[in-house]
Write a protein that holds these residues in place. Structure first.
Motif: not given
Ligand SMILES: [Zn+2]
Length: 399
Positions: A222-240
């Motif tokens: 009955n809930k929703t799980r949201v996955y996210f990143v902030c700061g330098n982790r956004v760059r890491n994600q983009l890189h990968v």
């Protein structure tokens, strides 16, 4: 107690000097030290502990137990209680936690502001962060609105203030959530946006969070799980992700913008190829059946030994042979590694019982099998060659 928590007074402090209070082992035999003051943040409020060194010795875990902050070390400290100790925290890890934690405050507030959905739990993982919202559904459009608002709050570089208040004073603030503590109440405030009771560490303004990106969301009961990143982790994600896209693009010789089309096209071609392969195999079996019938014309016994064929294929082949020659008795054997498998079949004009025949032959190869009067199959060990098994079976036919 609060005075000794240097990470609250100076969240940007990376090094400190204090005195050793005591050193002891816990129930599991791990050494930890207590200090008069510390900048090491202990696990709590969804934020993981700090790592670093104390007099050069690795701090591998920090936990607050019964109001004491335990610094777990990789080895025992040489110093006696009362002596000076120098501490140093791993700043990149801590700053990452500060970025992520403050990012979560902003995102949770943006969800309430935009959709009314409240955050019921938060997890700061090694790579990703999640919040659980009290809703079963979120639309793509809502996600985009929330992400836009959160990032505009970052861009405005609003201050992130922390203040200590008493139980009576809290009523002055529009808190998002009921507080779980009644003394030493710490509020983390982003003016005109978010008022929260929180014991974590945060940067001094929202700009330090840099950016927030929602990666995915899914319903969980009955809930929703949201996955996210902030700061330098956004760059890491983009890189990968960029690296993966580039590699896939090279593999299928496609530009990034045409990648989905190219892969869809390849998948269709592949499934067409599979269908064609199945058709050709079927045709080949017909040819094979006809050829076997022609080479065994005289006695109406059509036998053959194969290598590494499936029993399903042989069953099909046997059916095709008896359709071609209604007088035939078909004895097909295949040698597969250390096993022998066999399929026997008869045409409608033959009176030999295949089930009985298989039953008679199987003991030679310690095998098992079954079937009916017109077709039967089985398998066992390769105690004899396929050729010998066929010969043996023919002798039992008494023809
Ligand atoms: Zn916080």
């Amino acid at each position: 107690m609060i005075e000794s928590k240097l990470y609250y007074q100076e969240p940007y402090k990376k090094e400190f000097t204090t005195r050793l209070k005591s050193q002891m082992k816990d129930e599991d035999g791990n050494w930890y030290v207590l200090l008069h003051a510390t900048t090491f943040y202990p696990t709590g409020g969804g934020q993981p502990f700090d790592t670093g060194t104390l007099n050069g010795c690795r701090v591998v875990n920090v936990e607050e137990v019964d109001g004491e902050i335990r610094h777990y070390l990789s080895q025992k400290l040489e110093q006696e209680p009362g002596s000076e100790v120098e501490g140093k925290i791993d700043w990149s890890r801590r700053f990452d936690h500060m970025q992520q934690h403050a990012g979560q405050h902003i995102l949770s507030a943006a969800f309430v502001e935009t959709t009314g959905y409240e955050t019921i739990s938060f997890h700061l993982g090694k790579d990703l962060l999640t919040i659980d919202l009290n809703t079963e559904e979120i639309s793509q459009q809502q996600i985009e609105q929330v992400e836009d608002l959160a990032n505009s709050i970052i861009l405005e570089n609003r201050p992130i203030d922390t203040i200590w208040v008493t139980q009576e004073e809290i009523n002055k603030y529009p808190l998002r959530k009921k507080l779980s503590v009644s003394e030493n109440i710490r509020l983390v405030i982003i003016p005109d946006f978010d008022y929260n009771g929180c014991g974590g560490t945060h940067p001094s303004s929202t700009g330090a969070v840099s950016v927030i990106k929602i990666l995915d969301w899914e319903r969980q009961k009955n809930k929703t799980r949201v996955y996210f990143v902030c700061g330098n982790r956004v760059r890491n994600q983009l890189h990968v992700k960029h690296h993966i896209l580039k590699e896939v693009g090279q593999l299928v010789s496609s530009s990034e913008s045409l990648l989905v089309n190219t892969i869809q096209h390849l998948l269709i071609k592949n499934s067409e190829g599979e269908k064609e392969k199945a058709n050709l195999k079927e045709q080949l079996l017909h040819f094979e059946a006809r050829e076997l019938v022609q080479t065994h014309e005289e006695k109406n016994i059509v036998s053959n030994v194969f290598q590494n064929r499936s029993i399903q294929e042989l069953q099909k082949l046997a059916r095709l042979i008896v359709a071609e020659n209604e007088d035939a008795v078909v004895l097909l054997v295949t040698e597969n590694d250390q096993q022998l498998q066999l399929v026997f079949a008869k045409g409608t004009n033959s009176h030999t019982n295949m089930k009985e025949l298989v039953k008679e032959v199987l003991p030679i190869i310690n095998g098992k099998g079954g079937g009916n009067e017109s077709q039967a199959q089985g398998g066992g060990e390769r105690t004899v060659s396929g050729e010998e098994l066929v010969k043996n079976t023919i002798s039992k036919l008494g023809l």
